[in-house]
Design an enzyme around this catalytic site. Structure first.
Site, mmCIF file in Angstrom:
data_model
loop_
_atom_site.group_PDB
_atom_site.id
_atom_site.type_symbol
_atom_site.label_atom_id
_atom_site.label_comp_id
_atom_site.label_asym_id
_atom_site.label_seq_id
_atom_site.Cartn_x
_atom_site.Cartn_y
_atom_site.Cartn_z
ATOM 1 N N LYS A 30 -0.741 -0.937 7.585
ATOM 2 C CA LYS A 30 -1.755 -1.351 6.606
ATOM 3 C C LYS A 30 -1.202 -1.258 5.199
ATOM 4 O O LYS A 30 -0.284 -0.464 4.917
ATOM 5 C CB LYS A 30 -3.039 -0.526 6.724
ATOM 6 C CG LYS A 30 -2.931 0.957 6.311
ATOM 7 C CD LYS A 30 -3.160 1.229 4.824
ATOM 8 C CE LYS A 30 -2.779 2.649 4.461
ATOM 9 N NZ LYS A 30 -2.194 2.886 3.207
ATOM 10 N N ASP A 157 -7.218 7.198 7.628
ATOM 11 C CA ASP A 157 -6.878 5.775 7.820
ATOM 12 C C ASP A 157 -7.039 5.314 9.271
ATOM 13 O O ASP A 157 -6.940 4.118 9.547
ATOM 14 C CB ASP A 157 -5.394 5.530 7.474
ATOM 15 C CG ASP A 157 -5.077 5.737 6.018
ATOM 16 O OD1 ASP A 157 -5.995 5.646 5.193
ATOM 17 O OD2 ASP A 157 -3.892 5.984 5.717
HETATM 18 O O1 C5P Z 1 -6.611 11.928 6.178
HETATM 19 P P1 C5P Z 1 -5.129 12.109 6.177
HETATM 20 O O2 C5P Z 1 -4.700 13.212 7.105
HETATM 21 O O3 C5P Z 1 -4.349 10.863 6.409
HETATM 22 O O4 C5P Z 1 -4.764 12.597 4.720
HETATM 23 C C1 C5P Z 1 -3.509 13.110 4.399
HETATM 24 C C2 C5P Z 1 -3.592 13.865 3.094
HETATM 25 O O5 C5P Z 1 -3.827 12.952 2.007
HETATM 26 C C3 C5P Z 1 -4.743 14.851 3.014
HETATM 27 O O6 C5P Z 1 -4.375 16.093 3.532
HETATM 28 C C4 C5P Z 1 -4.998 14.918 1.517
HETATM 29 O O7 C5P Z 1 -4.047 15.736 0.870
HETATM 30 C C5 C5P Z 1 -4.715 13.500 1.073
HETATM 31 N N1 C5P Z 1 -5.943 12.678 1.009
HETATM 32 C C6 C5P Z 1 -6.867 12.912 0.013
HETATM 33 N N2 C5P Z 1 -8.009 12.150 -0.036
HETATM 34 C C7 C5P Z 1 -8.222 11.177 0.864
HETATM 35 C C8 C5P Z 1 -7.288 10.917 1.886
HETATM 36 C C9 C5P Z 1 -6.144 11.692 1.926
HETATM 37 O O8 C5P Z 1 -6.691 13.796 -0.835
HETATM 38 N N3 C5P Z 1 -9.332 10.453 0.787
#
Ligand code: C5P
Length: 315
Positions: A30, A157
């Site tokens: 993506k 995601d």
């Molecule tokens: O959700 P995901 O595990 O992919 O997110 C990875 C990291 O990216 C999270 O631990 C956070 O530090 C950051 N993040 C964030 N806000 C979001 C998505 C991700 O701060 N909306």
């Protein structure tokens, strides 16, 4: 502007029986056409308004029956990625098993083309593919919406990668609703960096730089998508994480400049980076930009890809 997540036919045709042979699932990468980062929430995530766009750069997972849960891989990131219980694929399969009461037994093989830590959601894509593959392998017969609910517990995601296409993402990114784009295909060029960037590190840099947002609501982007004119779309691409990624990796500015010098209509960092993504007029234009970027030797690899494409699908 929004439509049901999945057509009735697609839901209706889904097999409910366990598969005996291998199940192969292809899943796209993506990019974010629009990424507005809001304040940090009490759970540590940032409130997002984003427009996701699935592009034709794919990973593939093959799931076979087994007596335990194993994961092997080939391609991008082999030797670097852990294949243990911390891998998002393993966590996805365990979550599906817990939700459905099925034994978490499968032999999984991942063929990876999506670069890791690249801002292309490669790990999330693999988790989405694993959910779709084991759902079919085990005959658990969950709907795409059910899979998206499990996906949301694993990463922001991942629900989008189950869905694909072009979609609005809100919440921390896990709440997705499809955007009708009228069947138009957009042409992209990706400049893949030598070394990845950690998503949490980029979000932290965003906060430390003051959390400034330049991306407003994506209304202009939505209108541009309907107009099907790449020159109009070029003016509407926006990514609040770009300044943070450039702060951490200033040399990416040269990559962005090289793409624009090569004639791209627009260039930006993809998600949290470091991949740079460029918009082209059509397939021929994309090939010309890609050739110029390759010649400039400013990045590790160059790829062309079209979007939107469907999310994780059984082949
Ligand atoms: O959700 P995901 O595990 O992919 O997110 C990875 C990291 O990216 C999270 O631990 C956070 O530090 C950051 N993040 C964030 N806000 C979001 C998505 C991700 O701060 N909306």
């Amino acid at each position: 502007m929004t439509e049901p997540l999945f057509s009735e036919d697609e839901e209706f045709d889904r097999p409910r029986l366990a598969a005996h042979g291998p199940v192969r699932v292809r899943v796209p990468a993506k990019i974010n056409l629009h990424l507005h980062v809001g304040p940090v929430r009490s759970d540590g995530f940032h409130e997002l308004t984003t427009v996701y766009h699935a592009i034709g750069l794919y990973d593939e997972i093959t799931a076979r029956r087994g007596d335990t849960l194993t994961l092997t891989m080939e391609g991008e990131g082999t030797g670097e990625l852990s294949l243990g219980e911390d891998n998002l694929v393993m966590r996805a399969v365990r979550a599906l098993a817990a939700e459905t009461g099925h034994d978490a037994h499968a032999r999984l093989h991942l063929k990876k083309q999506i670069p890791i830590a690249a801002g292309l959601a490669g790990g999330s894509a693999d988790a989405a593919a694993a959910l779709v593959a084991c759902d079919q392998l085990w005959g658990t017969g969950l709907s795409r919406d059910d899979l998206a609910v499990i996906a949301a517990t694993l990463g922001s995601d991942i629900p989008f990668l189950v869905l694909g296409g072009t979609a609005l993402g809100t919440g921390r990114g896990e709440l997705v609703s499809p955007i009708l784009t009228g069947g138009h295909t957009w042409h992209w060029v990706l400049a893949v960096a030598e070394e990845g960037l950690s998503t949490p590190v980029v979000y932290r840099a965003f906060d430390e730089l003051g959390g400034h947002t330049s991306a407003g609501p994506p209304d202009g982007l939505m209108a541009a998508l309907r107009q099907r004119n790449p020159e109009v779309l070029a003016n509407e691409l926006a990514n609040d994480l770009q300044a943070a990624a450039l702060h951490l990796r200033p040399e990416l500015q040269q990559v962005l400049d090289a793409g624009l010098d090569a004639g791209a209509l627009a260039g930006m960092i993809s998600g949290s980076g470091p991949t740079c993504v460029f918009l082209a007029e059509d397939a021929r234009h994309a090939a010309l930009i890609a050739a110029d970027l390759e010649e400039s030797r400013c990045c590790r690899a160059v790829r062309t890809a079209v979007g939107p494409v469907p999310g994780a699908r059984v082949l």
